[in-house]
Design an enzyme around this catalytic site. Structure first.
Site, PDB file in Angstrom:
ATOM      1  N   ASP A 105      -1.577   4.086 -40.833  1.00 27.11           N
ATOM      2  CA  ASP A 105      -1.622   5.237 -39.930  1.00 27.11           C
ATOM      3  C   ASP A 105      -3.029   5.726 -39.616  1.00 27.11           C
ATOM      4  OD1 ASP A 105      -2.125   6.157 -42.486  1.00 27.11           O
ATOM      5  OD2 ASP A 105      -1.125   8.068 -42.171  1.00 27.11           O
ATOM      6  N   GLU A 106      -4.052   4.913 -39.880  1.00 30.24           N
ATOM      7  CA  GLU A 106      -5.408   5.408 -39.674  1.00 30.24           C
ATOM      8  C   GLU A 106      -6.359   4.244 -39.403  1.00 30.24           C
ATOM      9  OE1 GLU A 106      -8.346   8.641 -41.861  1.00 30.24           O
ATOM     10  OE2 GLU A 106      -6.816   7.595 -43.024  1.00 30.24           O
TER      11      GLU A 106
END
Length: 348
Positions: A94-95
């Site tokens: 997610d990053e």
């Protein structure tokens, strides 16, 4: 991404929207993997024991993680990134860091690119992202956490040092909770306080990290965005509902976990691993590892599992019991590539 796992669960199950959600097991040994913003209002956060989270938020809804679904959406999100630049360094599902100095659409504004990326992610997946924009990794990461959820925060070059000087040390990316507490006890509350310390002092106090702390309190970070990250190890682990006290039970778990670990090893881009390691965490949270390194690369599953089993011996058992076992493979190198040896040289 904002509360990624929890947001995916709320996206796929509309009944969960607006409700406090925790992704993870709700057993006595469970841990929260992610919490929705509704749950965070009660102090629920990732890595918190599920039992504690349930006490803090009586209406908390636990949902089992679905990593194949998270990976599917993560791939869609990364496809958006690559529409703008090939310099993408994923940190997790997610990053990621993006270097858009030279971008595929020729847009001379990182802020406008970030806005477009956020809009495309929402349009294609229904999920919300936050973006931090600046001229180095430390500042961009710090900025990304400033205005969540759905944030867009910019730190301009001429604002950076003043921004960092006012920033509390616990909000510095790279300064963990324990280190931040030590700094506060030492009278270091903000970046301004940290900047007063000499490089020698910081190295003495914090070892190798001292150089990093010395730089970031001056808004300096020379790390480049690395599109590919070398795999250092591949592993799998499991935390048990009840502690293990018998060798037979421990070996049975090692066998099961080793098969999972080897499957991940085969599916990863890593190859030619030479070191097998088992990790044990006891009931009192002490942790140990045992390793074996072979001359030839390990490419046979039966051999891998057998060595992992051999490493699990009677003397590793403990009166507190074993609460976690992990099995991993590392030390990736080609057999035909001898390890480099250093040689002392003298100048005359």
């Amino acid at each position: 991404m904002d509360a990624f796992y929890a947001s995916v669960e709320q996206l796929d199950n509309p009944k969960l929207k607006g409700k406090p959600v925790a992704v993870g097991g709700n057993s006595q040994r469970g841990v929260v993997a992610a919490a929705s913003y509704e749950a965070r209002k009660f102090g629920v956060k990732s890595a918190m024991p599920s039992a504690k989270a349930a006490k803090q938020c009586p209406n908390l809804i636990f949902v089992k993680p679905r990593f194949p679904r998270y990976k599917e959406l993560s791939s869609q999100i990364r496809e958006v990134f690559f529409e703008y630049t090939d310099l993408v360094e994923p940190l997790s599902l997610d990053e990621a860091y993006l270097d858009v100095t030279e971008n595929k659409i020729g847009l001379n504004s990182a802020t406008l690119i970030a806005k477009e990326i956020k809009q495309k992610i929402q349009a294609r997946t229904g999920l919300i992202a936050s973006a931090g924009i600046s001229y180095n990794k430390f500042l961009a990461k710090t900025a990304s956490d400033m205005d969540k959820p759905d944030g867009l925060y910019v730190i301009l070059p001429d604002e950076a040092e003043d921004f960092v000087s006012k920033l509390p040390v616990h909000r510095f990316h790279g300064i963990g909770k324990v280190t931040a507490e030590k700094m506060v006890k030492a009278g270091i509350f903000t970046g301004k306080d940290l900047k007063k310390k000499s490089l020698e002092d910081l190295k003495l106090r914090y070892g190798k990290s001292g150089q990093y702390y010395y730089n970031i309190c001056r808004a300096i970070d020379h790390r480049m965005v690395q599109p590919t990250r070398e795999t250092k190890s591949v592993s799998a682990e499991r935390t048990f509902e009840d502690n293990i006290y018998e060798l037979e039970d421990a070996i049975e778990e090692v066998d099961r976990i080793a098969h999972i670990s080897f499957d991940r090893y085969q599916r990863s881009k890593a190859s030619d691993g030479h070191t097998i390691t088992i990790k044990l965490k006891y009931g009192d949270f002490r942790q140990i590892t045992r390793s074996k390194t072979l001359e030839q690369a390990i490419n046979n599953e039966s051999e891998f599992v057998a060595i992992a089993r051999q490493l699990m011996t009677e003397d590793l058992l403990d009166e507190h019991g074993v609460r976690l076992i992990g099995v991993g493979i590392s030390n990736f190198r080609k057999d035909e590539e001898p390890e480099q040896q250093s040689q002392l040289t003298l100048e005359f």
